[in-house]
Design a protein around this motif. Structure first.
Motif, PDB file in Angstrom:
ATOM      1  N   MET A  17      55.984  37.309  48.298  1.00 26.68           N
ATOM      2  CA  MET A  17      55.641  37.556  46.914  1.00 26.68           C
ATOM      3  C   MET A  17      55.934  38.956  46.477  1.00 26.68           C
ATOM      4  N   HIS A  18      56.768  38.940  45.385  1.00 30.82           N
ATOM      5  CA  HIS A  18      57.055  40.424  44.930  1.00 30.82           C
ATOM      6  C   HIS A  18      56.231  40.951  43.599  1.00 30.82           C
ATOM      7  N   SER A  19      56.644  40.388  42.445  1.00 34.05           N
ATOM      8  CA  SER A  19      55.932  40.872  41.355  1.00 34.05           C
ATOM      9  C   SER A  19      55.000  39.594  40.902  1.00 34.05           C
ATOM     10  N   VAL A  20      53.520  39.869  40.484  1.00 34.71           N
ATOM     11  CA  VAL A  20      52.669  38.803  39.865  1.00 34.71           C
ATOM     12  C   VAL A  20      51.957  39.266  38.643  1.00 34.71           C
ATOM     13  N   GLY A  21      52.242  38.790  37.510  1.00 31.88           N
ATOM     14  CA  GLY A  21      51.521  39.355  36.491  1.00 31.88           C
ATOM     15  C   GLY A  21      50.093  39.011  36.288  1.00 31.88           C
ATOM     16  N   ILE A  22      49.343  39.449  35.628  1.00 33.45           N
ATOM     17  CA  ILE A  22      47.873  38.948  35.457  1.00 33.45           C
ATOM     18  C   ILE A  22      47.968  38.425  33.970  1.00 33.45           C
ATOM     19  N   CYS A  23      47.362  37.272  33.950  1.00 31.03           N
ATOM     20  CA  CYS A  23      47.468  36.509  32.578  1.00 31.03           C
ATOM     21  C   CYS A  23      45.812  36.422  32.187  1.00 31.03           C
ATOM     22  N   GLY A  24      45.636  36.340  30.850  1.00 29.93           N
ATOM     23  CA  GLY A  24      44.146  36.224  30.122  1.00 29.93           C
ATOM     24  C   GLY A  24      43.332  35.076  30.932  1.00 29.93           C
ATOM     25  N   SER A  25      44.165  33.967  31.275  1.00 31.38           N
ATOM     26  CA  SER A  25      43.328  33.165  31.932  1.00 31.38           C
ATOM     27  C   SER A  25      42.842  33.365  33.465  1.00 31.38           C
ATOM     28  N   ASP A  26      43.699  34.140  34.205  1.00 37.24           N
ATOM     29  CA  ASP A  26      43.174  34.694  35.513  1.00 37.24           C
ATOM     30  C   ASP A  26      41.965  35.270  35.239  1.00 37.24           C
ATOM     31  N   VAL A  27      41.966  36.318  34.161  1.00 33.43           N
ATOM     32  CA  VAL A  27      40.710  37.141  33.908  1.00 33.43           C
ATOM     33  C   VAL A  27      39.521  36.129  33.433  1.00 33.43           C
ATOM     34  N   HIS A  28      39.858  35.061  32.938  1.00 36.12           N
ATOM     35  CA  HIS A  28      38.685  34.118  32.365  1.00 36.12           C
ATOM     36  C   HIS A  28      37.989  33.364  33.539  1.00 36.12           C
ATOM     37  N   TYR A  29      38.903  32.786  34.456  1.00 36.42           N
ATOM     38  CA  TYR A  29      38.570  32.207  35.699  1.00 36.42           C
ATOM     39  C   TYR A  29      37.649  33.281  36.569  1.00 36.42           C
ATOM     40  N   TRP A  30      38.166  34.371  36.562  1.00 42.26           N
ATOM     41  CA  TRP A  30      37.224  35.134  37.410  1.00 42.26           C
ATOM     42  C   TRP A  30      35.957  35.773  36.636  1.00 42.26           C
ATOM     43  N   VAL A  53      55.631  45.197  30.176  1.00 41.95           N
ATOM     44  CA  VAL A  53      54.845  45.712  31.382  1.00 41.95           C
ATOM     45  C   VAL A  53      54.256  47.095  30.999  1.00 41.95           C
ATOM     46  N   THR A  54      53.133  47.534  30.988  1.00 41.46           N
ATOM     47  CA  THR A  54      52.331  48.772  30.587  1.00 41.46           C
ATOM     48  C   THR A  54      51.886  49.349  31.894  1.00 41.46           C
ATOM     49  N   HIS A  55      51.404  48.497  32.785  1.00 34.36           N
ATOM     50  CA  HIS A  55      50.481  48.966  34.032  1.00 34.36           C
ATOM     51  C   HIS A  55      51.092  48.337  35.198  1.00 34.36           C
ATOM     52  N   ARG A  56      51.327  49.140  36.214  1.00 30.78           N
ATOM     53  CA  ARG A  56      51.583  48.560  37.558  1.00 30.78           C
ATOM     54  C   ARG A  56      50.672  48.930  38.705  1.00 30.78           C
ATOM     55  N   PHE A  57      50.233  47.938  39.581  1.00 33.36           N
ATOM     56  CA  PHE A  57      49.577  48.409  40.510  1.00 33.36           C
ATOM     57  C   PHE A  57      49.804  47.635  41.808  1.00 33.36           C
ATOM     58  N   PRO A  58      49.509  48.277  43.234  1.00 39.47           N
ATOM     59  CA  PRO A  58      49.887  47.633  44.300  1.00 39.47           C
ATOM     60  C   PRO A  58      48.716  46.372  44.492  1.00 39.47           C
ATOM     61  N   LEU A  59      49.249  45.257  45.544  1.00 38.26           N
ATOM     62  CA  LEU A  59      47.955  44.119  45.587  1.00 38.26           C
ATOM     63  C   LEU A  59      46.799  44.768  45.963  1.00 38.26           C
ATOM     64  N   GLU A  60      46.762  45.878  46.999  1.00 35.40           N
ATOM     65  CA  GLU A  60      45.474  46.543  47.523  1.00 35.40           C
ATOM     66  C   GLU A  60      44.451  47.078  46.340  1.00 35.40           C
ATOM     67  N   LYS A  61      45.295  47.165  45.087  1.00 41.12           N
ATOM     68  CA  LYS A  61      44.191  47.492  43.758  1.00 41.12           C
ATOM     69  C   LYS A  61      44.182  46.445  42.897  1.00 41.12           C
ATOM     70  N   ALA A  62      44.291  45.191  43.200  1.00 42.44           N
ATOM     71  CA  ALA A  62      44.117  44.061  42.377  1.00 42.44           C
ATOM     72  C   ALA A  62      42.789  44.167  41.783  1.00 42.44           C
ATOM     73  N   LEU A  63      41.734  44.504  42.141  1.00 38.48           N
ATOM     74  CA  LEU A  63      40.294  44.478  41.348  1.00 38.48           C
ATOM     75  C   LEU A  63      40.530  45.627  40.209  1.00 38.48           C
ATOM     76  N   GLU A  64      41.197  46.553  40.489  1.00 41.71           N
ATOM     77  CA  GLU A  64      41.487  47.579  39.403  1.00 41.71           C
ATOM     78  C   GLU A  64      42.279  46.990  38.406  1.00 41.71           C
ATOM     79  N   ALA A  65      43.408  46.260  38.768  1.00 42.99           N
ATOM     80  CA  ALA A  65      44.303  45.626  37.871  1.00 42.99           C
ATOM     81  C   ALA A  65      43.637  44.619  36.936  1.00 42.99           C
ATOM     82  N   PHE A  66      42.637  43.842  37.651  1.00 45.45           N
ATOM     83  CA  PHE A  66      42.062  42.939  36.723  1.00 45.45           C
ATOM     84  C   PHE A  66      41.044  43.315  35.940  1.00 45.45           C
TER      85      PHE A  66
END
Length: 319
Positions: A1-14, A284-297
């Motif tokens: 995997m290379h790029s994965v965007g965060i959707c509002g639904s991802d945040v809602h499930y979280w 796209v206004t913000h970019r994070f590495p996978l290791e910083k997924a929590l910060e991205a969410f």
């Protein structure tokens, strides 16, 4: 995997563990706006090979039912869909997916653009359902990522004028940059007052309204704003039950249409991106590495920027 965007639904499930009837009962991988590089293919796959760059359509039918036979596979009740319980998403290093729903990206389409095909597809499907055509006057309610892609697609399909509403001045500025002709920052106006402002800016009532918030007052404004004989498309999802002026819509023959995700949109989206007829990069206004997924969410949860993108492959420095 290379790029994965965060959707509002991802945040809602979280945050809430459910959306409507879809309830998270076991640990689940999030992510459904994705692109990556093929590393291995099954023996029956002939259109892809290791090294190919692909965009991933997250919904894959599990059976050839009546909806698949008519081309509306998104409505299949048994469809697999990334990050919708109980199906895992693709916010991870490696991911296995149906080859038929992996689409090769042209060399001039980036990984990020490939991931953004998912939200762009919502706009394509919504504007098709709405019947946007040459000269249409369009009202888009909500200037989040989905509202913005509807602005892009409506203009691409020939809309003569698009007006968009939101609470946020910064999001409305982004909408202006992406092609909206008029913006309205909603404060304390009633739905009828919002509808009146829409008509005033356009010089007429819009034939088409695309509602992207799911907020009751916005749906009400959408009905009041839409021209008699026009179409209101409901994209945003809010409470199960809302109060709307249904008689107003009925006696004016305002058609109210829903959309559920999308279907048959990836080839169209790829063609638009490859031809440079549509530019999704400003989303796209913000970019994070996978290791910083929590910060991205957390960034997405706070409503900062527009689209937050995660980069899953630390060895790949391409966009």
């Amino acid at each position: 995997m290379h790029s994965v965007g965060i959707c509002g639904s991802d945040v809602h499930y979280w945050q809430h563990g459910r959306i409507g009837d879809f309830v998270v009962k076991d640990p689940m991988v999030l992510g459904h706006e994705a692109s990556g590089t093929v590393v291995k293919v099954g023996s029956g796959v002939t259109h892809l090979k290791p090294g190919d760059r692909v965009a991933i359509e997250p919904g894959v039918p599990r059976e050839m039912d009546e909806f698949c036979k008519t081309g509306r596979y998104n409505l299949s009740p048994t469809i697999f869909f990334c990050a919708t319980p109980p199906d895992n998403g693709n916010l991870c290093r490696y991911y296995k997916h149906s080859a038929s729903y992996c689409y090769k990206l042209p060399d001039n389409v980036t990984f990020e653009e490939g991931a953004l095909i998912e939200p762009l597809s919502v706009g394509i499907h919504a504007c098709k359902r709405a019947g946007v055509t040459l000269g249409s006057k369009v009202f888009v309610s909500g200037s989040g990522p989905i509202g913005l892609v509807n602005v892009l697609v409506a203009k691409m399909m020939g809309a003569a004028a698009v007006v968009i509403t939101d609470l946020s001045a910064s999001r409305l500025q982004k909408a202006k940059e992406m092609g909206a002709d008029f913006t309205i920052q909603v404060k304390n106006e009633t739905p009828q007052e919002v509808a009146s402002r829409v008509e005033s800016l356009l010089g007429c009532m819009p034939e088409i309204t695309v509602e992207c918030t799911g907020v009751q007052a916005c749906i009400q404004a959408g009905i009041y704003a839409t021209r008699s004989g026009g179409t209101l498309v409901l994209v945003g999802l809010g409470p199960d039950m809302v109060t709307v002026p249904i008689v107003n819509a009925a006696v004016r023959e305002v058609d109210i249409r829903g959309i559920f995700r999308y279907c048959n949109t990836w080839p169209v989206a790829i063609a638009l991106l490859a031809s440079k007829r549509i530019n999704v990069k400003p989303l796209v206004t913000h970019r994070f590495p996978l290791e910083k997924a929590l910060e991205a969410f957390e960034t997405t949860k706070r409503g900062e920027g527009v689209k937050v993108m995660l980069k899953c492959d630390p060895s790949d420095h391409s966009p």
